[in-house]
Design a protein around this motif. Structure first.
Motif, short mmCIF file in Angstrom:
data_model
loop_
_atom_site.label_atom_id
_atom_site.label_comp_id
_atom_site.label_asym_id
_atom_site.label_seq_id
_atom_site.Cartn_x
_atom_site.Cartn_y
_atom_site.Cartn_z
N ASN A 134 -93.95 58.54 21.86
CA ASN A 134 -95.31 58.07 21.64
C ASN A 134 -96.12 59.00 20.73
N GLN A 135 -95.49 59.48 19.71
CA GLN A 135 -96.16 60.33 18.75
C GLN A 135 -95.95 59.74 17.36
N ASN A 136 -96.96 59.87 16.50
CA ASN A 136 -96.84 59.39 15.13
C ASN A 136 -95.73 60.15 14.42
N ALA A 137 -94.91 59.44 13.68
CA ALA A 137 -93.82 60.06 12.94
C ALA A 137 -94.39 60.89 11.79
N GLU A 138 -93.96 62.14 11.69
CA GLU A 138 -94.37 63.03 10.61
C GLU A 138 -93.36 62.98 9.46
N TYR A 139 -92.32 62.20 9.65
CA TYR A 139 -91.25 62.06 8.68
C TYR A 139 -90.98 60.58 8.44
N ILE A 140 -90.42 60.27 7.29
CA ILE A 140 -89.78 58.99 7.09
C ILE A 140 -88.36 59.20 7.58
N ILE A 141 -87.93 58.41 8.54
CA ILE A 141 -86.62 58.61 9.16
C ILE A 141 -85.69 57.47 8.77
N LEU A 142 -84.53 57.82 8.25
CA LEU A 142 -83.46 56.87 7.97
C LEU A 142 -82.32 57.22 8.91
N LEU A 143 -81.91 56.28 9.72
CA LEU A 143 -80.85 56.52 10.70
C LEU A 143 -79.77 55.47 10.50
N TYR A 144 -78.53 55.93 10.35
CA TYR A 144 -77.38 55.02 10.28
C TYR A 144 -76.60 55.16 11.57
N CYS A 145 -76.49 54.09 12.32
CA CYS A 145 -75.77 54.10 13.60
C CYS A 145 -74.28 53.92 13.34
N GLU A 146 -73.50 54.93 13.70
CA GLU A 146 -72.05 54.89 13.50
C GLU A 146 -71.33 54.26 14.68
N ALA A 147 -71.86 54.48 15.89
CA ALA A 147 -71.21 53.96 17.10
C ALA A 147 -72.26 53.86 18.21
N GLY A 148 -71.99 52.99 19.17
CA GLY A 148 -72.87 52.84 20.32
C GLY A 148 -74.15 52.09 20.00
N GLU A 149 -75.16 52.27 20.85
CA GLU A 149 -76.43 51.57 20.70
C GLU A 149 -77.59 52.51 21.00
N LEU A 150 -78.71 52.25 20.34
CA LEU A 150 -79.95 52.97 20.57
C LEU A 150 -81.05 51.94 20.80
N GLN A 151 -81.74 52.05 21.94
CA GLN A 151 -82.85 51.16 22.25
C GLN A 151 -84.12 52.01 22.23
N PHE A 152 -85.19 51.52 21.60
CA PHE A 152 -86.41 52.29 21.45
C PHE A 152 -87.59 51.35 21.21
N THR A 153 -88.80 51.90 21.27
CA THR A 153 -89.97 51.12 20.86
C THR A 153 -90.51 51.73 19.57
N LEU A 154 -90.94 50.87 18.68
CA LEU A 154 -91.55 51.26 17.42
C LEU A 154 -92.85 50.48 17.33
N ASN A 155 -93.96 51.20 17.38
CA ASN A 155 -95.28 50.56 17.40
C ASN A 155 -95.38 49.54 18.53
N ASP A 156 -94.92 49.94 19.71
CA ASP A 156 -94.98 49.14 20.94
C ASP A 156 -94.12 47.88 20.93
N VAL A 157 -93.19 47.77 19.98
CA VAL A 157 -92.26 46.64 19.93
C VAL A 157 -90.86 47.19 20.18
N GLN A 158 -90.14 46.59 21.13
CA GLN A 158 -88.81 47.06 21.49
C GLN A 158 -87.79 46.65 20.44
N HIS A 159 -86.88 47.58 20.12
CA HIS A 159 -85.83 47.35 19.12
C HIS A 159 -84.50 47.88 19.64
N MET A 160 -83.42 47.41 19.05
CA MET A 160 -82.08 47.90 19.37
C MET A 160 -81.33 48.11 18.05
#
Length: 87
Positions: free
Chosen positions: A22-48
């Motif tokens: 729940n903190q504003n991102a201080e970086y532009i983040i690029l993430l490439y998922c190689e394996a598994g799953e990541l679930q998170f909220t981005l601006n209060d919207v859930q993503h996977m």
């Protein structure tokens, strides 16, 4: 492994980049998922993110709590907001 350059971070794992919930991102983040799953909220919207997906998180986006599967692996590039002032 983490490689840090002026206002830029390359990481082999999400754990190597500190993301406070729940903190504003201080970086532009690029993430490439190689394996598994990541679930998170981005601006209060859930993503996977799943293997083969790319996540782009812009400045001032609010990253909420995240959970990941035990087999989650990712490559992460974080570019600080000051990097673009120099370009």
């Amino acid at each position: 492994m983490v490689r840090t350059f002026s206002d830029m971070i390359l990481a082999d794992n999400l754990d190597e980049i500190i993301i406070s919930p729940n903190q504003n991102a201080e970086y532009i983040i690029l993430l490439y998922c190689e394996a598994g799953e990541l679930q998170f909220t981005l601006n209060d919207v859930q993503h996977m993110v799943r293997a083969g997906n790319v996540l782009v998180c812009m400045l001032r986006n609010i990253i909420g709590h995240y959970m990941r599967t035990p087999d989650f692996q990712a490559k992460v590039l974080a570019v600080g907001k000051h990097f673009f002032d120099k370009v």
